[in-house]
Design a protein around this motif. Structure first.
Motif, PDB file in Angstrom:
ATOM      1  N   ILE A 161       0.941   0.292  -4.782  1.00  0.00           N
ATOM      2  CA  ILE A 161       0.520  -0.809  -5.650  1.00  0.00           C
ATOM      3  C   ILE A 161      -0.992  -0.974  -5.554  1.00  0.00           C
ATOM      4  CG2 ILE A 161       0.691  -3.317  -6.001  1.00  0.00           C
ATOM      5  CD1 ILE A 161       3.589  -3.116  -5.077  1.00  0.00           C
ATOM      6  N   LYS A 162      -1.632  -1.221  -6.687  1.00  0.00           N
ATOM      7  CA  LYS A 162      -3.086  -1.355  -6.722  1.00  0.00           C
ATOM      8  C   LYS A 162      -3.543  -2.494  -5.822  1.00  0.00           C
ATOM      9  CE  LYS A 162      -3.614   0.516 -11.403  1.00  0.00           C
ATOM     10  NZ  LYS A 162      -4.062   0.250 -12.793  1.00  0.00           N
ATOM     11  N   GLN A 163      -4.741  -2.307  -5.241  1.00  0.00           N
ATOM     12  CA  GLN A 163      -5.224  -3.248  -4.238  1.00  0.00           C
ATOM     13  C   GLN A 163      -5.351  -4.661  -4.789  1.00  0.00           C
ATOM     14  OE1 GLN A 163      -8.683  -1.998  -2.079  1.00  0.00           O
ATOM     15  NE2 GLN A 163      -8.987  -3.972  -1.102  1.00  0.00           N
ATOM     16  N   ASP A 164      -5.899  -4.828  -5.980  1.00  0.00           N
ATOM     17  CA  ASP A 164      -6.083  -6.171  -6.540  1.00  0.00           C
ATOM     18  C   ASP A 164      -4.747  -6.877  -6.709  1.00  0.00           C
ATOM     19  OD1 ASP A 164      -8.750  -5.677  -6.605  1.00  0.00           O
ATOM     20  OD2 ASP A 164      -8.900  -5.393  -8.781  1.00  0.00           O
ATOM     21  N   GLN A 165      -3.762  -6.158  -7.210  1.00  0.00           N
ATOM     22  CA  GLN A 165      -2.437  -6.723  -7.414  1.00  0.00           C
ATOM     23  C   GLN A 165      -1.785  -7.075  -6.074  1.00  0.00           C
ATOM     24  OE1 GLN A 165       0.172  -4.214  -9.705  1.00  0.00           O
ATOM     25  NE2 GLN A 165       2.001  -5.438  -9.224  1.00  0.00           N
ATOM     26  N   GLU A 222       0.838  -1.199   0.000  1.00  0.00           N
ATOM     27  CA  GLU A 222       0.000   0.000   0.000  1.00  0.00           C
ATOM     28  C   GLU A 222       0.875   1.251   0.000  1.00  0.00           C
ATOM     29  OE1 GLU A 222      -2.819   0.107   3.160  1.00  0.00           O
ATOM     30  OE2 GLU A 222      -3.562  -1.923   2.783  1.00  0.00           O
TER      31      GLU A 222
END
Length: 257
Positions: free
Chosen positions: A110-114, A106
């Motif tokens: 980095i994107k949450q899904d990734q 976080e």
């Protein structure tokens, strides 16, 4: 194993008092090299400067003199460039295990899904599958330390600093975690610096042991005479027993003084 991951070159450190007077030095003219992929334990009496070395490596402090190199480069702003695991797991009790483990990702944006995908895979690898929706209070001490170590490696650094991470665990859990840590170290191929007060723990885990003295100048570097992989039974080898007794003799006068 011959590429330096971390170097201290003539490093000294001392705090300034509130009146900007120079206090007694905590470290004086310290030299050492840690090679890429090595497991190094640091032992020594309280006040010898073990934790100060970690603060310097992480960038929380800057040396009063000398150079600190990471992966062959001098980097003054080292914050976030190494992984750090303290004695306490410092997991946030209101966050799930998945949310706790995702924290370094976080911070990196980095994107949450990734991030979720990466952490879920690692939870499985670390023997934590099925705990992602649990909270820290639901897990044993050993399992919480696994989550803390997972969070440390998600820093992305090849250099990991572990500050007595198993000191609060009972003897059996501690041995289990030591064996687990060695397995993860082999799998991840990271460089580890590990502070401990336990000579047996240092001998079991390490390639080399750095013994710090009370004068905070000399660091005695000892090669552990054991191959890899190893088991706890290897500590009964006569050569290792003699080395253990020698290390305890080096530390005992300083502890009693």
């Amino acid at each position: 194993m011959n590429n330096p991951a971390l170097e201290f070159r003539s490093v000294s450190f001392q705090y300034l008092s509130e009146k900007k007077k120079v206090n007694a030095p905590i470290l004086t003219d310290v030299h050492f090299t840690v090679n890429n992929g090595e497991f190094i334990s640091i032992i020594g009496p309280s006040g010898a400067g073990k934790s100060t070395i970690f603060r310097l490596v992480t960038g929380l402090e800057q040396p009063s003199a000398g150079l600190i190199l990471l992966n062959g480069k001098q980097v003054k702003n080292r914050l976030g460039l190494v992984g750090y695991m303290p004695q306490q797991d410092l997991l946030m009790p209101w966050r799930t295990i998945l949310e706790n483990a995702m924290l370094p990702l976080e911070i990196k944006g980095i994107k949450q899904d990734q991030a979720e995908e990466e952490v879920l895979t690692l939870l499985k690898d670390f023997g934590l599958e099925g705990t992602e929706n649990s909270h820290p209070g639901d897990l044993s001490g050993g399992m919480r330390q696994r989550v803390s170590f997972l969070r440390t490696i998600l820093s992305g650094s090849n250099v990991l600093l572990l500050d007595e991470p198993f000191s609060a665990l009972d003897a059996i859990t501690r041995l289990t975690m030591q064996e687990w840590l060695l397995q993860q170290w082999r799998n991840l191929k990271k460089t580890i610096l590990f502070i401990t007060h336990d000579v047996e723990e240092a001998l079991f885990l390490s390639d080399r042991i750095f013994v710090m003295s009370e004068n905070r100048i000399s660091i005695h570097k000892v090669k552990v005479p054991l191959g890899r992989p190893r088991s706890i039974r290897d500590l009964s080898h006569p050569e290792v027993v003699r080395l253990k007794e020698d290390l305890i003799d080096q530390l005992r006068p300083r502890v009693e003084s």
